[in-house]
Write a protein that holds these residues in place. Structure first.
Motif, mmCIF file in Angstrom:
data_model
loop_
_atom_site.group_PDB
_atom_site.id
_atom_site.type_symbol
_atom_site.label_atom_id
_atom_site.label_comp_id
_atom_site.label_asym_id
_atom_site.label_seq_id
_atom_site.Cartn_x
_atom_site.Cartn_y
_atom_site.Cartn_z
ATOM 1 N N PHE A 37 33.184 41.673 47.980
ATOM 2 C CA PHE A 37 32.895 42.404 46.741
ATOM 3 C C PHE A 37 34.133 42.649 45.895
ATOM 4 C CE2 PHE A 37 28.795 43.554 48.709
ATOM 5 C CZ PHE A 37 27.998 43.122 47.677
ATOM 6 N N ALA A 38 35.311 42.474 46.479
ATOM 7 C CA ALA A 38 36.530 42.677 45.704
ATOM 8 C C ALA A 38 36.891 41.434 44.901
ATOM 9 C CB ALA A 38 37.678 43.061 46.638
ATOM 10 N N ILE A 45 42.186 41.150 37.657
ATOM 11 C CA ILE A 45 43.645 41.213 37.817
ATOM 12 C C ILE A 45 44.293 39.957 37.235
ATOM 13 C CG2 ILE A 45 45.470 41.064 39.580
ATOM 14 C CD1 ILE A 45 43.809 43.184 41.135
ATOM 15 N N GLY A 46 43.624 38.829 37.400
ATOM 16 C CA GLY A 46 44.117 37.587 36.796
ATOM 17 C C GLY A 46 44.245 37.739 35.287
ATOM 18 N N ALA A 47 43.208 38.325 34.670
ATOM 19 C CA ALA A 47 43.223 38.514 33.220
ATOM 20 C C ALA A 47 44.344 39.457 32.805
ATOM 21 C CB ALA A 47 41.869 39.042 32.760
ATOM 22 N N SER A 110 37.126 46.949 46.380
ATOM 23 C CA SER A 110 36.763 46.742 44.987
ATOM 24 C C SER A 110 37.012 48.013 44.169
ATOM 25 C CB SER A 110 35.297 46.315 44.922
ATOM 26 O OG SER A 110 34.783 46.510 43.642
ATOM 27 N N ILE A 111 36.547 49.142 44.696
ATOM 28 C CA ILE A 111 36.728 50.412 43.984
ATOM 29 C C ILE A 111 38.210 50.757 43.881
ATOM 30 C CG2 ILE A 111 36.237 52.896 44.087
ATOM 31 C CD1 ILE A 111 33.607 52.129 45.533
ATOM 32 N N PHE A 112 38.932 50.500 44.981
ATOM 33 C CA PHE A 112 40.364 50.783 44.985
ATOM 34 C C PHE A 112 41.088 49.998 43.884
ATOM 35 C CE2 PHE A 112 44.578 49.309 46.257
ATOM 36 C CZ PHE A 112 45.251 50.517 46.358
ATOM 37 N N LEU A 113 40.801 48.688 43.819
ATOM 38 C CA LEU A 113 41.505 47.848 42.840
ATOM 39 C C LEU A 113 41.170 48.243 41.406
ATOM 40 C CD1 LEU A 113 41.323 44.356 44.561
ATOM 41 C CD2 LEU A 113 43.344 45.783 44.213
ATOM 42 N N GLN A 114 39.886 48.573 41.165
ATOM 43 C CA GLN A 114 39.502 49.005 39.819
ATOM 44 C C GLN A 114 40.291 50.231 39.401
ATOM 45 O OE1 GLN A 114 35.303 49.703 39.241
ATOM 46 N NE2 GLN A 114 34.818 47.751 40.214
ATOM 47 N N PHE A 224 39.554 47.466 32.823
ATOM 48 C CA PHE A 224 39.553 47.404 34.295
ATOM 49 C C PHE A 224 38.156 47.104 34.865
ATOM 50 C CE2 PHE A 224 37.311 51.245 35.616
ATOM 51 C CZ PHE A 224 37.208 51.913 34.399
ATOM 52 N N TYR A 225 37.136 47.204 34.031
ATOM 53 C CA TYR A 225 35.768 47.120 34.539
ATOM 54 C C TYR A 225 35.167 45.719 34.428
ATOM 55 C CZ TYR A 225 31.431 49.444 35.887
ATOM 56 O OH TYR A 225 30.332 49.856 36.567
#
Lengths: 300, 235
Positions: A37-38, A45-47, A110-114, A224-225
């Motif tokens: 899911f991440a 992050i690429g963007a 996923s939540i952490f990275l967002q 970020f979303y």
């Protein structure tokens, strides 16, 4: 008729982006049966990486294709490193755990990275420069198919060809397929399965980053979303095509892209998601394994 | 050559091996016989490093291997033909063989071994671009053995090669096993339920019950042993 072509090409562009992301889901699932899911966050992050690099390069006075190429390369490296690290931190320690554990770990990641990007950057939409120059030969068609859409479709097609070559003909690719078909046997054959899994994460992340940069440049803004939304759609596409199947992910993505595009064009853009997910539900009812998925008979 | 010293192996909390000690000398064919669930497959998986033992030691040619990863163990010269053959179903026959030689880089040597296995099982040459999953049971067993040989093993572990095969094919497989042992001086560790066949080709045999070795002897003596006869040979 022209309107139809416009929608068709629009759908192809959407589908291409979904395919770049969906491949990461399907390849990882194929090997360790995990929904990463991440993965959408890698795309995001690429963007962001590309935005930072492109801004720096533009400030330094560069322009045109060089900015696109350089920021793409940096985004790929950065996203690849993220993919590898996520696997090492969030999934590898849980390899022997019940299947639900790595799934929950994936959602957590996923939540952490967002939130990490939210805190490090901002919650607002940031403008993203258009990195693809307008090709002069595209001018007569610009109103139905823009240069950046053409770039998305071409880059995706090339990526697919390279990926197909890698998986079909290289030793690494054969080992990847072997590991997906029977992990224990792959180990017995002397294949370092952990390394194969890491490689799979890197390849998937690379493709997602390519998609992230291209779409950000096309749409012109990111936040970020974006990874969450695109991730859910691409995951839907992977399931639609048959999760675990590489051609399935591409086909599912195109079908989803066209469905959305035509629904938007002929009905209303409000119904885009309704059509997309209705299609998913229908496919899952009549072909639970997806369009190209194989129903696995489980031995007891 | 291979020394298994009092290994205990667990699946979660379930103890499958309760202190197993086995010794194999170079050039030997040994067999491990026993009923279903005795721990024969677990023994092989422990040697291969897939299910490492929780305690005890495994030494191969003087080197401790019980903490090594499966690929390191293959590299040292131990390869396994697992129970149920486990052919990669979506890979072609040729690709399956290539995967057997995954860790090798000596192109000439690989070619030589490829010719050897295709000579051993000519049917595989005929089927070479066919997907592994489309082969018959016997052909799959031949492919599984060939794949393991492609690693150029010093010690070949075979798990129930006769399982589910017609008697005639079983006979051929066992002939080939003997041939591999004699021609290449490959040491063979054979796990079998078909104790009759296994004791005919093996030099020595071990009998396993409930995760423990209960008998060790020359294969001929074991075949004549009253208890073995009653329990495993059906005489």
């Amino acid at each position: 008729m022209e309107y139809f072509f416009e929608l068709f090409l629009g759908g192809l562009t959407r589908g291409s982006i979904y395919a770049l992301i969906a491949l990461g889901y399907t390849m990882v699932y194929g090997i360790i049966e995990l929904i990463n899911f991440a993965h959408g966050e890698i795309y995001m992050i690429g963007a962001f990486t590309a935005l930072i690099v492109a801004s720096l390069l533009t400030m330094a006075g560069m322009d045109g294709m060089a900015v696109l190429a350089l920021s793409m390369v940096v985004a790929i490296i950065y996203a690849g490193a993220y993919g590898l690290t996520i696997e090492k931190i969030a999934y590898k320690p849980l390899r022997q755990a019940p299947r639900l554990s790595p799934l929950i770990s994936a959602i957590g990641m996923s939540i952490f990275l967002q939130n990490y990007v939210l805190l490090a950057q901002t919650s607002d939409f940031l403008p993203f420069p258009s990195l693809v120059p307008e090709f002069s030969f595209m001018e007569p068609y610009e109103h139905i198919f823009s240069s950046s859409e053409l770039m998305i479709v071409v880059v995706t097609a090339v990526s697919m060809l390279v990926l197909t070559y890698l998986i079909k003909f290289t030793k690494m690719g054969k080992a990847m397929r072997a590991s997906a078909q029977d992990r224990t046997m792959a180990m017995l054959a002397g294949i370092n399965v952990n390394r194969i899994i890491s490689t799979t994460f890197i390849i998937g992340s690379t493709l997602a980053a390519v998609g992230g940069v291209l779409i950000a440049s096309h749409i012109g803004q990111i936040n970020f979303y974006i990874g969450f939304i695109a991730g859910i759609k691409a995951f839907t596409a992977a399931v639609l095509g048959g999760i675990g199947s590489i051609p399935g992910a591409v086909l599912g993505s195109l079908v989803l892209g066209w469905t959305e595009s035509f629904a938007t064009g002929y009905v209303s853009s409000d119904y885009e998601d309704v059509f997309a997910f209705t299609l998913l539900v229908l496919i899952l009812i009549f072909r639970p394994a997806g369009i190209l998925g194989k129903t696995k008979t489980q031995k007891v | 050559m291979l020394k298994i010293d009092n290994i205990k192996t667990f699946y979660g909390n379930i103890q499958a091996l309760k202190g197993v000690t086995i010794e194999v000398s170079e050039g030997e064919v040994i067999t491990l016989i026993g009923a279903n669930g005795a721990g024969k497959t677990t023994t092989l998986m422990s040697i291969s490093g897939v299910v490492p033992p929780r305690s005890g030691e495994i030494t191969f040619q003087g080197e401790k291997i019980h903490k090594k990863s499966p690929d390191e163990i293959v590299k040292l010269g131990i390869s396994q033909v697992p129970e149920g053959r486990r052919i990669f179903p979506g890979l072609s026959v040729m690709e399956n063989l290539e995967m057997g030689a995954f860790l090798r880089t000596d192109k000439a040597g690989i070619k030589e071994d490829l010719d050897y296995v295709l000579d051993l099982f000519p049917i595989l040459a005929e089927r070479k671009s066919q997907a592994g999953g489309t082969l018959s049971g016997g052909e799959q067993q031949m492919l599984a053995i060939s794949r393991a040989l492609m690693a150029k093993p010093k010690l070949l572990l075979l798990d129930e090669p006769s399982l589910g095969l017609a008697p005639l094919i079983v006979k051929r497989i066992f002939d080939i096993i003997t041939k591999i042992n004699q021609e290449h001086n490959t040491t063979i560790f054979l796990v079998e339920q078909n104790a009759n066949m296994a004791l005919q080709v093996a030099h020595r045999g071990y009998v396993m019950e409930n995760g423990m070795i209960t008998l060790v002897d020359d294969a001929k003596k074991l075949a004549a042993n009253e208890e073995v006869k009653k329990a495993y040979l059906g005489i």
